[in-house]
Design a protein around this motif. Structure first.
Motif: not given
Length: 525
Positions: A214-222, A369-379, A395-402
């Motif tokens: 369950n990979k999550v990426i940070c493009p801005s850090a690169a 609310l559901y989408v915003g809160v869940i994404i923020f809380a689970s990041f 964009d926080n999920f890599p391009s190979d994420d199905i």
């Protein structure tokens, strides 16, 4: 439409005749409205195909470009049930803003983000009430076929007419620019996924990210920049073919130009109504995004830490001075004010309009609310910082994420079918106003479309930040249609009726000042 009277129902003949009369009246109103949107020679928005639908069909076009068909939704007499009316409003409001809500919550802070979504929902709903009531407050004139721009023209003359056209164009062109940036993004990631899959290329990200399935990426850090929709660079060992692909398949330098070959010819079609048949994909896309968010949150878990005013390496404060960036996004997210009259005029029970509108706004706010809160809380923080949440959370999920790949495919196809409709409505509103014809010549249409496409390409190339584009366009068109015009019209109508009070005047002046402050703040923060 002929109606059938059973022998046992003779007593109801008068009621049936009255319903048929009401049906004809409703149809005539819709014919009148759609005939004003297009030239007489252009049948894209003209009866009989979708303005006079069969009993089991209804097509809805909004000035924002949303067009969709709902099957088995009327009562057989041209009227919609409350559940259908609620669904149409929800479907019209749910747009690209949903992708930026988690980023907006991050900019405002978790607690203040939730509060602002609730407050902006209530405020925009109240202003929407004022829009719905505005034409009914005009005495001695039949306003049954009027839309909100007609009301603005009545109260403010030519200034109201031209300013409403200007702000309508801001909302339309702003939406088209956001679509171009997102389509470039989705096409880039989709093409990269397909290329890597068929060439068996093992790509290793050089950007920070979590490990595991369950990979999550940070493009801005690169890139060393604040979170933006920037292209993520990859390496794949000694592979000349892959390097060549990377050179010619770049999110901001090449892909935005490839879209021109597909979309510019579609914009020049006289009648793009064919694409309205695919807009049910908008609903499918939103439902799938909610499903994706739920699955990702279940796998990633909840990562929250409450820091009310201080910031650390992984979490943001609960209250941040950047909160106007969220209010700008929310102004467009809750924006339906210039087409709400159209959506409500065929409600079967007009006395339920306020209730149905309130329920629709509640469902829209709940979805955001559901989408915003869940994404923020689970990041996953740590190891990543909440600052890594992108303006497009996909964009926080890599391009190979199905799952993200499927979401991008849905959204890409849906946006490519809506884009010609947005361009058509922009053409109708602008060219008819200046030339009296929605298609004065191929040259006129081509020049307009090249300008619109050029704006989209330029933004995708130099400023591919959908959160920024959404908040600027939302605060701009919202200033007129959400805050200023509804409040001014209500105050003027009360004054003419001799019913204006100081509390009402102060409240609506305050609403206008809020809209003005919201716009100014977008350029200061």
């Amino acid at each position: 439409r002929p109606f059938h009277v059973e022998p046992t129902n003779i007593v109801s003949v008068n009621d049936d005749m009255q319903r048929v009369t009401d049906e004809a009246s409703a149809m005539n109103k819709r014919i009148h409205y759609y005939s004003r949107l297009t030239s007489p020679a252009d049948r894209a928005l003209i009866a009989p195909d979708h303005v006079l639908p069969a009993p089991d069909e209804i097509y809805v076009y909004s000035p924002l470009g949303t067009a969709f068909k709902v099957d088995s939704c009327t009562d057989g007499y041209g009227k919609n049930s409350s559940i259908v009316t609620i669904f149409m409003i929800w479907n019209t409001m749910m747009g690209t803003s949903i992708l930026s809500i988690p980023w907006g919550i991050k900019q405002a802070g978790f607690t203040s983000g939730i509060i602002l979504i609730l407050l902006m929902g209530i405020l925009t709903l109240y202003c929407c009430y004022r829009v719905v009531k505005s034409r009914k407050m005009i005495p001695l004139i039949d306003t049954s076929n009027w839309e909100f721009p007609d009301v603005c023209k009545y109260y403010f003359g030519s200034f109201g007419q031209w300013s409403s056209l200007l702000f309508s164009m801001v909302s339309l062109v702003g939406a088209m620019v956001v679509y171009w940036v997102l389509m470039s993004n989705f096409l880039f990631n989709t093409g990269k996924f397909i290329y890597n899959f068929f060439h068996y290329i093992n790509v290793t990200d050089i950007v920070p990210g979590t490990n595991g399935s369950n990979k999550v990426i940070c493009p801005s850090a690169a890139s060393g920049h604040p979170p933006q929709n920037r292209s993520v660079m990859f390496f794949s060992g000694n592979n000349t073919g892959f390097e060549l692909f990377e050179e010619w398949w770049n999110k901001s330098q090449t892909v935005p130009f490839y879209l021109i070959a597909v979309l510019l010819p579609l914009l020049n079609l006289k009648s793009p109504s064919f694409f309205a048949k695919f807009n049910v994909l908008g609903t499918v896309s939103v439902v799938y995004l909610v499903f994706l968010v739920t699955v990702k949150a279940a796998r990633l878990g909840i990562h929250l830490e409450y820091n009310w005013f201080t910031e650390n390496d992984f979490f943001v404060p609960e209250f941040r001075i950047l909160f106007p960036q969220l209010t700008g996004v929310l102004t467009l997210a809750f924006f339906i004010h210039n087409c709400v009259i159209t959506l409500l005029q065929n409600n079967r029970n007009q006395e339920n309009n306020v209730r149905d509108l309130s329920v629709a706004y509640f469902l829209v706010g709940l979805t955001y609310l559901y989408v915003g809160v869940i994404i923020f809380a689970s990041f996953p923080s740590p190891p990543l910082s909440k600052e890594c949440i992108e303006q497009n959370f996909l964009d926080n999920f890599p391009s190979d994420d199905i799952m993200s790949f499927v979401a991008r495919i849905f959204l890409l196809f849906q946006m490519m079918t809506v884009y010609p409709l947005l361009g058509y409505l922009a053409r109708v509103q602008l060219l008819r106003q200046f030339f009296g014809n929605a298609y004065p010549s191929v040259f006129h249409v081509l020049v307009l479309n090249v300008a619109i496409v050029g704006a989209g390409v330029a933004m995708a190339r130099f400023y591919p930040n959908i959160g920024g584009i959404i908040r600027y366009s939302g605060a701009t068109c919202g200033l007129a249609f959400v805050f200023v015009y509804p409040s001014l019209i209500y105050v003027i109508s009360l004054h003419r009726a001799g019913q204006l009070t100081w509390p009402a005047l102060i409240i609506h002046i305050f609403i206008i000042l809020l809209g003005l402050a919201n716009l100014i703040a977008q350029f200061l923060l």
